[in-house]
Design a protein around this motif. Structure first.
Motif, PDB file in Angstrom:
ATOM      1  N   HIS A  14       0.862  -1.132  -0.007  1.00  0.00           N
ATOM      2  CA  HIS A  14      -0.144   0.146   0.135  1.00  0.00           C
ATOM      3  C   HIS A  14       0.895   1.246  -0.050  1.00  0.00           C
ATOM      4  O   HIS A  14       0.636   2.275  -0.773  1.00  0.00           O
ATOM      5  CB  HIS A  14      -1.082  -0.030   1.228  1.00  0.00           C
ATOM      6  CG  HIS A  14      -1.631   1.312   1.179  1.00  0.00           C
ATOM      7  ND1 HIS A  14      -3.062   1.323   0.855  1.00  0.00           N
ATOM      8  CD2 HIS A  14      -1.522   2.442   2.077  1.00  0.00           C
ATOM      9  CE1 HIS A  14      -3.483   2.672   1.049  1.00  0.00           C
ATOM     10  NE2 HIS A  14      -2.805   3.126   2.100  1.00  0.00           N
ATOM     11  N   SER A  18       1.047   3.955  -2.997  1.00  0.00           N
ATOM     12  CA  SER A  18       0.904   5.591  -2.691  1.00  0.00           C
ATOM     13  C   SER A  18       2.063   6.533  -2.958  1.00  0.00           C
ATOM     14  O   SER A  18       1.768   7.533  -3.632  1.00  0.00           O
ATOM     15  CB  SER A  18       0.767   5.547  -0.958  1.00  0.00           C
ATOM     16  OG  SER A  18       0.376   7.028  -0.699  1.00  0.00           O
ATOM     17  N   ARG A  23       0.820   9.958  -3.878  1.00  0.00           N
ATOM     18  CA  ARG A  23       1.806  10.648  -2.879  1.00  0.00           C
ATOM     19  C   ARG A  23       1.720  12.139  -2.887  1.00  0.00           C
ATOM     20  O   ARG A  23       1.899  12.881  -3.681  1.00  0.00           O
ATOM     21  CB  ARG A  23       3.441  10.271  -3.165  1.00  0.00           C
ATOM     22  CG  ARG A  23       4.354  11.078  -1.874  1.00  0.00           C
ATOM     23  CD  ARG A  23       5.654  10.972  -2.446  1.00  0.00           C
ATOM     24  NE  ARG A  23       6.626  11.466  -1.445  1.00  0.00           N
ATOM     25  CZ  ARG A  23       7.328  10.833  -0.669  1.00  0.00           C
ATOM     26  NH1 ARG A  23       7.205   9.622  -0.441  1.00  0.00           N
ATOM     27  NH2 ARG A  23       7.844  11.490   0.245  1.00  0.00           N
ATOM     28  N   PRO A  95       0.988  11.853   5.288  1.00  0.00           N
ATOM     29  CA  PRO A  95      -0.141  10.943   4.712  1.00  0.00           C
ATOM     30  C   PRO A  95      -0.046   9.487   4.533  1.00  0.00           C
ATOM     31  O   PRO A  95      -0.712   8.588   4.916  1.00  0.00           O
ATOM     32  CB  PRO A  95      -0.575  11.632   3.584  1.00  0.00           C
ATOM     33  CG  PRO A  95      -0.129  13.000   3.482  1.00  0.00           C
ATOM     34  CD  PRO A  95       1.071  13.016   4.285  1.00  0.00           C
ATOM     35  N   ALA A  96       1.337   9.212   4.184  1.00  0.00           N
ATOM     36  CA  ALA A  96       1.566   7.734   3.884  1.00  0.00           C
ATOM     37  C   ALA A  96       2.008   7.065   5.501  1.00  0.00           C
ATOM     38  O   ALA A  96       1.214   5.852   5.593  1.00  0.00           O
ATOM     39  CB  ALA A  96       3.072   7.601   3.470  1.00  0.00           C
ATOM     40  N   SER A  99      -1.826   6.544   6.481  1.00  0.00           N
ATOM     41  CA  SER A  99      -2.637   5.612   5.775  1.00  0.00           C
ATOM     42  C   SER A  99      -2.108   4.141   6.228  1.00  0.00           C
ATOM     43  O   SER A  99      -2.791   3.333   6.250  1.00  0.00           O
ATOM     44  CB  SER A  99      -2.207   5.656   4.124  1.00  0.00           C
ATOM     45  OG  SER A  99      -2.945   6.665   3.853  1.00  0.00           O
ATOM     46  N   ASP A 102      -3.718   3.294   9.558  1.00  0.00           N
ATOM     47  CA  ASP A 102      -4.940   2.756   8.949  1.00  0.00           C
ATOM     48  C   ASP A 102      -5.073   1.266   8.436  1.00  0.00           C
ATOM     49  O   ASP A 102      -6.064   0.565   8.912  1.00  0.00           O
ATOM     50  CB  ASP A 102      -5.488   3.798   8.227  1.00  0.00           C
ATOM     51  CG  ASP A 102      -7.170   3.494   8.040  1.00  0.00           C
ATOM     52  OD1 ASP A 102      -7.859   3.702   9.060  1.00  0.00           O
ATOM     53  OD2 ASP A 102      -7.625   3.157   6.849  1.00  0.00           O
ATOM     54  N   ALA A 103      -4.274   0.941   7.616  1.00  0.00           N
ATOM     55  CA  ALA A 103      -3.992  -0.347   7.441  1.00  0.00           C
ATOM     56  C   ALA A 103      -3.775  -1.489   8.240  1.00  0.00           C
ATOM     57  O   ALA A 103      -4.315  -2.533   8.189  1.00  0.00           O
ATOM     58  CB  ALA A 103      -3.114  -0.466   5.941  1.00  0.00           C
ATOM     59  N   ARG A 107      -6.423   3.657  14.478  1.00  0.00           N
ATOM     60  CA  ARG A 107      -6.853   5.224  14.113  1.00  0.00           C
ATOM     61  C   ARG A 107      -5.530   5.862  14.705  1.00  0.00           C
ATOM     62  O   ARG A 107      -5.195   5.857  15.901  1.00  0.00           O
ATOM     63  CB  ARG A 107      -8.039   5.557  14.862  1.00  0.00           C
ATOM     64  CG  ARG A 107      -9.356   4.729  13.984  1.00  0.00           C
ATOM     65  CD  ARG A 107     -10.547   5.293  14.797  1.00  0.00           C
ATOM     66  NE  ARG A 107     -10.469   4.863  16.128  1.00  0.00           N
ATOM     67  CZ  ARG A 107     -11.554   5.009  17.063  1.00  0.00           C
ATOM     68  NH1 ARG A 107     -12.809   5.708  16.427  1.00  0.00           N
ATOM     69  NH2 ARG A 107     -11.635   4.742  18.354  1.00  0.00           N
TER      70      ARG A 107
END
Length: 776
Positions: A14, A18, A23, A95-96, A99, A102-103, A107
Motif C-alpha cells: 500500500h 501510494s 503521494r 499521509p503515508a 494510511s 489505518d491499514a 486510528r
C-alpha cells in the motif's frame, strides 16, 4: 504466512503504491507539526488509538519501518504517542504514515497537545457511559433470569418463561450493541488489518452467546443466556475503565514544559524600540528584554543589566545566581529583580529545555518497551482460547453430535475462558494499591509502576528539594536578636528565596517602610537617618565576613546585613534535610539496597548532605545527560534503579530509571516523568512505594496463577458439555469476584515508618560503584 506478516506485506504494498501514484506534497498544515534535528532529519509525533498490548507496539513499529525514507518509528506505550523520523534527504510523507497505520487497524492523527485532554476526556466519558448501560442492563436481566430459574423448578408455564426470555432480549440486545462498541470496534479494526486482538474473543463470545440465546428463545428452550452476555460486558468494561483511569494523570511532556516556557518575547530592535513576538520566531542574534519576574524564553548571553536568576529547575543549584553582562543564561530560568537585555544564542527548538525534552522522550520510549505482567499473559491467551473453542466444536461434530450441541459447547468454552478475571487481575490490584498509597501520602501516576517498584535494588537521590526541603532555612547560630529582627523586617520587602528564609524570623512584625530593591544586589531602606542594606556580600561590603562564613560552612549560602557604618552581619542559609531522611537511608541500606546521590548542585553542598546521611556514593555538578549516563551504567550492570528527584534537570533521569518518584512540589515536567508523587515534607514515602510494589506484584502473580488454574479446570468441563453457557457465565463472574477480593488485600497499610536498623555491616562499600567515588 501468519496474519501479522500478511498485514505487513499489505502495508508495504500500500505504501509503495501510494508513493508511486498518489503521494501528496507536504502542505503547510503538516509542516507545522514537523521538527528538524541537527542533522536535518525530520520528526513528527502521532497520537495512536486502540493500542492495547505490547504486540500492538511491535506491529506498528515493524509496519512503519518499511515506508520510504523512514529511519525510525518508536511508540511510547505509556501515552500512545508515536514518533516517526525521516532521513535528512527524504521528504516527510505524513499521509503515508497515517494510511499505513489505518491499514494496520489503528486510528491515528498528528499529535496536538491542545486536543489531547479533550480526546482523553471524551474516551473516558464514552467508557463510563458504556459501563453504566451494561450495569443497568445486567441488573434488570439478572432479575428476570432469577425469576425464570425459580419458575423452572416450580409452576411457571412455558408461555411465561418465553415471555421473560423475550423481555430479557429486549433489554440485553440494545444494551450489548451499545456497551460493547469499544470491543467490537477494536476487533473489527484488527480483523481488517489481518490481526486477531484481545477484543476478538470477547466480541466472538458475546455475539455467539446473544445469537444462541435468540435461537433458544425462538425454539422455546428452557434456558437463554442474555444475562451471561451483559454481565460479561459489565465486568470487562470495569477492567477497561480501570485501565483508563490509571493512565498518567499528568499530561504530555510538551504541556508540562509549557509551564517553563514563555509564550512570547520582547525583542529590542536596533533603534531601541520594543516589539512582542512569539517565542517560536526567536533566532540567534536577536536582542530580547527580560523584565523582573519573567522567565527567559531562549538560551543567550546577557548584554546589559544585573539580576539574580533562579536556575534551580535547570541546574539544581540551590542559590540564586547573580548575572551581569557576558554571563550565559538558559531558557526556563526565572528572572529576579533586575531587567536584563539578552542576545539570543539558540533558536527556538535548540534550547536547554528542548534538549531536556528530547532526552526525556527517548528515555520514556525506551522504558515503555518493558513488558508488564498483563502483556506477557495476554500474548499467549488469544491463540489458546481460539484453539480450545475450535477443538471443542470439531470434537463434538466428529463424535456425531449435531450442530446445536457442538456450538453450545464451543460457546461455553468461549464464555468460561473470557479474559474477565485476567482483565481484572492486574487493574484491580493497581487501583487498590493506589488507594493504599494515597493514605500514605503518595499519588500514583502510572499503575504499571507498581511492578517496577517491586524490583528495585538501587535508589538514586537528587539532593536539592529531594533529600533537602525545597525552601531554605536560616542556619542556627549566635545571631544578635535585635539585628536579626531588624534584618528579618527588611527581608519582608524582598522576593529573594534567601530573604524569605530570613523573613520567617520576623514573625508578625511589619516590614521596614519605604524599602527599595537594588536590581541584582539586594534591598535597602533609610531608618532614622541610617541606611540599612540586606543582600549580597558585595552590596553590603561584607566580602571578607562572607568568605569566612563559607569556609566554616561550605554547604551554606549567605545573605548579609549592614546598618550604616556598623560591622556587617552574615546570616548563613541552608536547606534542611527532609524529616526522617536519615532513617529512610538507613532502612534502605539495611535492606541491601544501594543508595547514591546524583546532583547538579555544588560539590561542597552535596558532600555535606552525603556525610550527614551516611551515603558513601555521590557525585555533584551533573548535567541531565550525565545523570542519564550514570543511571544507564547502573542498569547495564543489572541494577533496577529508583530515581527520586524534583528539578527540571532530574526529569530525563526520572524517565530513564526503572521507576521514579518525585515530591509534589517538583517541576511540572518532573511530575510528568515520575511514576508517583509524594505529599508532605517527610521522605518516608520512598519506603511506602517499595513496600506497596512488592505486595502488589505478589497479589498480581497470585491473581494470574488463579486465572490460569481456573481456565485449566473450567475448559475441559465446558468442552465436555458439562457446563452450559449459563453456568459458564456464572463461573466466569465468580472468578472475577475472587480476583477482586484478593486484590483488596492490597489495602493493608504500608507502614511507611522506617524500621530500627539492627543489622550491622551491610552498607554498600564506597568502591561498589566505580563511576561515583566518595569524595574525601
Amino acid at each position: 504466512m501468519c496474519c501479522t506478516d500478511m498485514a505487513l506485506a499489505y502495508v508495504e504494498a500500500h505504501a509503495s503504491w501510494s508513493a508511486a501514484n498518489t503521494r501528496p506534497s507536504l502542505g503547510r498544515d503538516y509542516a507545522a507539526f514537523l521538527t528538524r534535528g541537527p542533522d536535518g532529519s525530520a520528526r513528527a509525533a502521532f497520537a495512536v488509538e486502540d493500542v492495547r498490548c505490547a504486540s500492538c507496539m511491535s506491529t506498528i513499529e515493524r509496519g512503519l519501518a518499511g515506508l520510504p525514507g523512514v529511519t525510525a518509528a518508536r511508540l511510547n506505550f505509556s501515552d500512545r504517542r508515536l514518533a516517526v523520523t525521516w532521513r535528512p534527504d527524504a521528504e516527510p510523507d505524513v499521509p503515508a504514515v497515517l494510511s499505513a497505520l489505518d491499514a494496520l487497524g489503528f486510528r491515528a492523527q498528528l499529535f496536538d497537545p491542545g486536543s489531547r485532554p479533550d480526546a482523553e476526556t471524551a474516551e473516558t466519558k464514552r467508557l463510563i457511559t458504556a459501563l453504566a448501560v451494561a450495569g443497568f442492563a445486567s441488573m434488570n436481566v439478572m432479575l428476570l433470569a432469577i425469576s425464570v430459574w425459580a419458575g423452572t423448578v416450580s409452576d411457571m408455564t412455558p408461555e411465561n418463561r418465553d415471555l421473560f426470555h423475550w423481555i430479557q432480549a429486549l433489554i440485553a440486545l440494545p444494551a450489548a450493541a451499545y456497551a460493547g462498541r469499544p470491543f467490537y470496534e477494536g476487533a473489527f479494526r484488527g480483523l481488517r488489518a489481518g490481526r486477531v486482538t484481545m477484543d476478538f474473543p470477547i466480541t466472538l463470545g458475546i455475539v455467539l452467546t446473544l445469537v444462541m440465546s435468540v435461537v433458544e428463545s425462538l425454539s422455546g428452550a428452557t434456558h437463554a443466556y442474555f444475562d451471561g452476555a451483559v454481565m460479561l460486558l459489565f465486568f470487562l468494561l470495569i477492567g477497561r475503565v480501570l485501565e483508563q483511569s490509571m493512565r498518567r494523570r499528568t499530561r504530555m511532556l510538551a504541556e508540562n514544559l509549557a509551564a517553563l516556557r514563555s509564550e512570547g518575547a520582547t525583542v529590542v530592535d536596533a533603534d531601541g524600540s520594543l516589539r512582542d513576538v512569539p517565542t517560536s520566531d526567536l533566532v540567534p542574534g536577536l536582542r530580547i528584554l527580560i523584565r523582573p519576574g519573567e522567565r527567559i524564553p531562549a538560551d543567550g548571553v546577557v548584554e546589559r543589566g544585573m539580576s539574580d536568576l533562579d536556575h534551580s529547575l535547570v541546574t539544581g543549584e540551590t542559590a540564586a545566581i547573580a548575572v551581569r553582562g557576558g554571563d550565559t543564561v538558559f531558557a526556563g530560568a526565572l528572572n529576579g529583580n533586575g531587567a536584563l537585555t539578552v542576545r539570543v544564542a539558540a533558536a527556538s527548538g535548540s534550547s536547554l529545555l528542548d534538549a531536556v525534552e528530547a532526552l526525556m522522550r527517548r528515555a520514556l520510549e525506551a522504558r515503555s518497551r518493558t513488558l508488564v505482567l498483563a502483556d506477557r499473559a495476554t500474548r499467549l491467551y488469544v491463540p489458546l482460547v481460539h484453539a480450545a473453542a475450535a477443538l471443542t466444536l470439531a470434537g463434538w461434530l466428529a463424535a456425531g453430535a449435531g450442530w446445536h450441541a457442538a456450538i453450545l459447547s464451543a460457546v461455553a468454552v468461549l464464555i468460561v475462558t473470557c479474559p474477565c478475571a485476567l482483565g481484572l487481575a492486574i487493574p484491580a490490584v493497581q487501583v487498590v494499591s493506589a488507594g493504599s498509597l494515597f493514605r500514605d501520602g503518595v499519588l500514583l501516576n502510572d499503575g504499571t509502576a507498581l511492578e517496577r517498584f517491586a524490583a528495585i535494588d538501587t535508589v538514586v537521590f537528587d539532593k536539592t528539594g529531594t533529600l533537602t526541603l525545597p525552601e531554605p532555612s536560616l542556619t542556627d547560630g549566635d545571631h544578635p536578636p535585635g539585628i536579626l529582627a531588624l534584618a528579618a523586617r527588611l527581608a519582608l520587602s524582598s522576593r529573594h528565596p534567601m530573604a524569605a528564609a530570613l523573613a520567617k524570623a520576623a514573625g508578625g512584625a511589619e516590614p521596614v517602610p519605604d524599602a527599595q530593591e537594588a536590581a541584582g544586589l539586594g534591598v535597602r531602606a533609610l531608618v532614622d537617618g541610617v541606611e540599612l542594606r540586606l543582600g549580597s556580600a558585595r552590596f553590603c561590603g561584607a566580602e571578607a565576613e562572607a568568605a569566612a562564613a563559607l569556609a566554616e560552612n561550605p554547604a551554606a549560602s549567605v545573605i548579609c546585613f549592614r546598618a550604616g557604618d556598623a560591622a556587617p552581619v552574615v546570616f548563613p542559609v541552608h536547606q534542611a534535610l527532609r524529616p526522617e531522611a536519615a532513617q529512610v537511608v538507613e532502612a534502605l541500606l539495611a535492606a541491601d539496597r544501594r543508595v547514591l546521590i546524583l546532583s547538579g548542585d555544588r560539590a561542597p553542598a552535596v558532600e555535606a548532605v552525603a556525610a550527614r546521611l551516611g551515603i558513601a556514593e555521590w557525585e555533584a555538578g551533573l548535567t541531565p545527560l550525565e545523570k542519564i549516563a550514570r543511571i544507564e551504567a547502573l542498569q547495564r550492570a543489572g541494577r533496577r534503579v529508583l530515581m527520586v528527584g524534583d528539578g527540571l534537570n532530574d526529569a530525563p533521569a526520572l524517565a530513564a530509571a526503572h521507576a521514579s518518584l518525585s515530591p509534589v512540589t517538583a517541576a511540572h515536567v518532573s511530575q510528568a516523568a515520575a511514576d508517583a508523587l509524594f505529599l508532605g515534607r517527610s521522605l518516608t514515602p520512598v519506603l511506602s512505594v517499595l513496600d506497596a510494589g512488592a505486595r502488589a506484584r505478589r497479589l498480581m502473580l497470585q491473581n494470574l496463577w488463579f486465572s490460569a488454574a481456573y481456565n485449566l479446570l473450567a475448559v475441559p468441563l465446558a468442552a465436555a458439555g458439562w457446563l452450559t453457557p449459563l453456568i459458564a457465565a456464572l463461573a466466569m463472574s465468580g472468578s472475577s469476584v475472587i480476583v477482586t477480593l484478593n486484590a483488596l488485600r492490597a489495602r493493608v497499610a504500608t507502614g511507611a515508618r522506617p524500621a530500627p536498623v539492627a543489622i550491622a555491616g551491610r552498607r554498600a562499600p564506597p568502591s561498589a560503584f566505580p563511576l561515583l567515588p566518595g569524595r574525601p
